[in-house]
Enzyme design. Structure first.
Site, mmCIF file in Angstrom:
data_model
loop_
_atom_site.group_PDB
_atom_site.id
_atom_site.type_symbol
_atom_site.label_atom_id
_atom_site.label_comp_id
_atom_site.label_asym_id
_atom_site.label_seq_id
_atom_site.Cartn_x
_atom_site.Cartn_y
_atom_site.Cartn_z
ATOM 1 N N GLU A 96 25.018 76.519 -16.879
ATOM 2 C CA GLU A 96 25.783 75.752 -15.888
ATOM 3 C C GLU A 96 25.360 74.296 -15.979
ATOM 4 O O GLU A 96 24.164 73.983 -15.875
ATOM 5 C CB GLU A 96 25.539 76.277 -14.466
ATOM 6 C CG GLU A 96 26.121 77.660 -14.247
ATOM 7 C CD GLU A 96 25.973 78.170 -12.810
ATOM 8 O OE1 GLU A 96 25.901 77.349 -11.871
ATOM 9 O OE2 GLU A 96 25.934 79.405 -12.636
ATOM 10 N N GLU A 134 20.749 83.016 -11.438
ATOM 11 C CA GLU A 134 19.905 82.244 -10.515
ATOM 12 C C GLU A 134 19.100 83.189 -9.611
ATOM 13 O O GLU A 134 19.145 83.087 -8.380
ATOM 14 C CB GLU A 134 20.749 81.254 -9.693
ATOM 15 C CG GLU A 134 21.400 80.212 -10.586
ATOM 16 C CD GLU A 134 21.991 78.998 -9.859
ATOM 17 O OE1 GLU A 134 22.047 79.007 -8.618
ATOM 18 O OE2 GLU A 134 22.382 78.041 -10.557
HETATM 19 O O1 AHR Z 1 28.678 76.409 -9.845
HETATM 20 C C1 AHR Z 1 28.536 76.690 -8.511
HETATM 21 C C2 AHR Z 1 27.279 77.503 -8.252
HETATM 22 O O2 AHR Z 1 26.179 76.732 -8.620
HETATM 23 C C3 AHR Z 1 27.133 78.742 -9.065
HETATM 24 O O3 AHR Z 1 27.792 79.837 -8.505
HETATM 25 C C4 AHR Z 1 25.659 78.961 -9.020
HETATM 26 O O4 AHR Z 1 25.181 79.717 -10.111
HETATM 27 C C5 AHR Z 1 25.096 77.560 -8.962
HETATM 28 O O5 AHR Z 1 24.133 77.444 -7.993
#
Ligand code: AHR
Length: 512
Positions: free
Chosen positions: A316, A194
Site C-alpha cells: 500500500e 496490517e
Molecule cells: O487504504 C486504506 C487503508 O489503509 C487500508 O484498508 C489499510 O490496510 C490501510 O491502513
C-alpha cells in the site's frame, strides 16, 4: 571594462545557482551495457478494496443495465497501462471478510455491515468469482488477502482449496457447481493485513506465531505453490521486519510494507486540490522517504536472506489527503492533481532502483479511493494525472534496470532543500532504453546532460506530463486538463543526450 562593471558582473555571477542553469547542466550517466536486475512488472500493481466506491461503482456497477456487471471502461483503461496484478479484498476489509458469503447465487448471499468503511451494507454481490473474472479480463494476476483477524485457519485453508483444487473435493466441486470447472490457480496469498493494527493489533512476536499457523495450512496443490505474503511493517517499524524474518522466515515469500504520503497529520491531512507550495514541497519530501524506508528494511532482510529470494512488497502506497468535501468521510474519496503525479513518478523511480529486493507494489486504491488511477461518476469515467504516469512508466515493466548516477540538483524552499530531479533507466527485450525523469521543482526548469555509456543510440523520442498549475486536475467536465504530450526537449549528439526538463514535469524518453 570599468571597475563598476566588473563588480556588477561578479554580483550577478554569485547570485546564480551553482547547478541546473543553462551554463551548468545536471549530469546523468546511464550505464546501458550493465544491469543485472529485472524490474518486476508487479511493481506496477494495484489494489481493490471493499471501501467506498472502489468495488461498487468502481469495478462493479449497475450503471446502464440496472444489473450488476463489471465496468468495461475501467477494465479497458487499466489494460492500457498493463496492470500486472490486483490485490483484494483489502486492506483492513480483508480481516473482516468471510469468503463463503461471496460465492453461490447472488440473491442468496448474506449481507453484512461494512463497519470499517462508512457503515454501508455490503451485499456480497462482488465475491470470489466476480474478482477472478475481473482479473482475467484485466490480464492481471490475483493477489488474494486472507482473513486472519476475524477468520480461522480452516476458513483460509478452505478458500485456498476452493480456488485451486482441480476437483474431487467437496470445496472444489462447489466451485465447479458455481460455474468454474477449472481451478483458478491463484498464487499470491496474503496472510492477513496490517496485523499490527486493523488486522488484530498484534505484537510482532504474536503475529509471527499466528502467521506460521495460518501459513502452514495454505499448502501446495498440484503445481500451484503458494507465494505467502506476511503482513509487514508500517513505515519505520524495523523491529517488525526483524521479528518476521527471524521467527517466520522459513514460511514467508514476501513481506508487505505500507507507507502513505500524508502532507499534514493523520487528523488533518490537507486538501487534495487546495494547497500551497509549502504543501507541495512537503509532499515531495515525504514521498522521497520511501527510499530510506526500503533501504533500511532491505538491510534487515539481507541479513536473513542474503540471496534476496524473498520479496519486499510495498502493498500500500500513495498520497492520502482529506476526503473530498461533501463526500462520505468513510469512503476516502479524493481528487488527484499534478502533485499526485509527481509523487507517483518519484515512487516508481525509487521502486525501480530497489528492483533487487522490491518485486511488487500496489498503489492504493485504483478507482475512487485515495490516489486513484481513474474516477467514476455513474457511467462516466476520467483518467487521473497518476494514471498518466503509470502509462508513461509501463515501459519499465520486466525490463532490465540500468545502473545510473545522477547529479540531482536542488529544489530549495524556505531554507530547506531536496533533490530536484529523480531518474530511472531500463533496457527492454529489444534493446530499447527508457529513461524516466521527474523534476519536482515547480519554479525552475533543469537542463540534464546525459551520457549513454556502452550502447550506440541514434534516435530519441519522448512524452511528458506537466500543467500550468500545481493543483491542475481532471474533472468530469474537463477530463483532459492534465494529459501527456509529445516531448521534444531531448537531443542526441554522439553518446551525449541533452534534456531540457521543464519545471514540475514527468518525462519518459525512448532511445533506440
Ligand atoms: O487504504 C486504506 C487503508 O489503509 C487500508 O484498508 C489499510 O490496510 C490501510 O491502513
Amino acid at each position: 571594462m570599468t571597475l563598476r562593471r566588473i563588480a556588477a558582473t561578479l554580483v550577478l555571477l554569485l547570485a546564480l545557482p551553482v547547478a541546473g542553469t543553462a551554463q551548468e547542466p545536471l549530469r546523468l550517466v546511464v550505464n546501458a551495457d550493465l544491469g543485472e536486475h529485472t524490474i518486476n512488472r508487479h511493481i506496477y500493481g494495484h489494489f481493490g478494496e471493499h471501501l467506498g466506491r472502489n468495488i461498487y461503482d468502481g469495478f462493479w456497477t449497475k450503471a446502464g443495465t440496472g444489473d450488476w456487471h463489471l465496468r468495461d471502461d475501467v477494465i479497458e483503461a487499466l489494460r492500457r497501462v498493463q496492470i500486472p496484478n490486483l490485490r483484494w479484498p483489502g486492506g483492513c476489509f480483508a480481516d473482516y471478510y468471510h469468503w463463503e458469503d461471496g460465492v453461490g447465487p447472488r440473491e442468496e448471499r448474506p449481507t453484512m455491515v461494512n463497519a470499517l468503511w462508512g457503515g454501508v451494507t455490503e451485499d456480497n454481490s462482488f465475491g470470489t468469482h466476480e474478482f477472478m473474472e475481473l482479473v482475467e479480463r484485466l490480464g492481471a494476476d490475483p493477489v488474494v488477502v486472507g482473513n486472519v483477524g476475524s477468520g480461522t485457519v480452516k476458513e483460509m485453508a478452505d478458500w485456498w482449496e476452493y480456488l485451486n483444487h482441480p476437483g474431487g473435493s467437496t470445496l472444489a466441486d462447489r466451485r465447479v457447481g458455481n460455474g468454474h470447472p477449472e481451478p483458478f490457480n491463484v498464487r499470491f496469498w496474503g496472510v492477513g493485513n496490517e496485523s499490527w493494527g486493523c488486522g488484530g493489533a498484534m505484537t510482532a512476536e504474536h503475529y509471527a506465531d499466528v502467521y506460521k499457523r495460518f501459513a502452514e495450512f495454505v499448502r501446495p496443490i498440484g503445481d500451484v505453490r503458494p507465494f505467502r505474503i506476511a503482513t509487514g511493517p508500517s513505515e519505520d517499524m524495523y523491529d517488525w521486519t526483524e521479528t518476521m524474518m527471524r521467527d517466520a522466515g522459513r514460511l514467508l515469500d514476501g513481506i508487505d510494507l505500507h507507507y502513505y504520503t500524508v502532507v499534514g497529520t493523520w487528523e488533518n491531512k490537507g486538501s487534495a486540490t487546495d494547497f500551497t507550495e509549502r504543501e507541495w514541497f512537503i509532499a515531495m519530501q515525504k514521498a522521497r522517504r520511501m527510499d530510506e524506508l526500503i533501504t533500511r528494511h532491505a538491510i534487515i532482510m539481507d541479513r536473513y536472506d542474503p540471496d534476496r529470494r524473498k520479496w519486499l512488497i510495498v502493498g500500500e502506497w500513495g498520497m492520502w489527503h482529506d476526503v473530498e468535501p461533501g463526500t462520505n468521510p468513510g469512503f476516502l474519496y479524493q481528487q488527484n492533481t499534478l502533485r499526485d503525479a509527481m509523487v507517483a513518478g518519484l515512487h516508481l523511480n525509487i521502486f525501480n532502483s530497489h528492483a533487487a529486493r522490491v518485486r511488487m507494489a500496489n498503489l492504493a486504491q485504483t478507482v475512487n479511493v485515495l490516489q486513484a488511477m481513474v474516477l467514476t461518476e455513474g457511467d462516466r469515467m476520467i483518467l487521473t494525472p497518476t494514471y498518466h504516469v503509470f502509462d508513461l512508466y509501463k515501459v519499465h515493466q520486466d525490463a532490465t534496470l540500468l545502473p545510473i548516477s545522477l547529479d540531482a540538483g536542488e529544489y530549495a524552499f524556505e531554507g530547506e532543500t531536496i533533490p530536484a530531479v529523480s531518474a530511472s533507466a531500463s533496457r527492454d527485450a529489444e534493446g530499447g532504453i527508457h529513461i524516466t525523469l521527474v523534476n519536482v521543482d515547480p519554479g525552475r526548469a533543469h537542463s540534464v546532460q546525459a551520457e549513454i555509456r556502452g550502447q550506440a543510440v541514434s534516435s530519441v523520442s519522448g512524452r511528458m506530463l506537466t500543467a500550468d498549475a500545481l493543483n491542475a486536475h481532471n474533472t468530469f467536465d474537463r477530463p483532459d486538463v492534465v494529459q501527456p504530450a509529445d516531448f521534444d526537449g531531448a537531443q542526441m549528439s554522439g553518446s551525449m543526450l541533452t534534456i531540457d526538463l521543464p519545471s514540475k514535469s514527468v518525462v519518459v524518453l525512448e532511445l533506440r
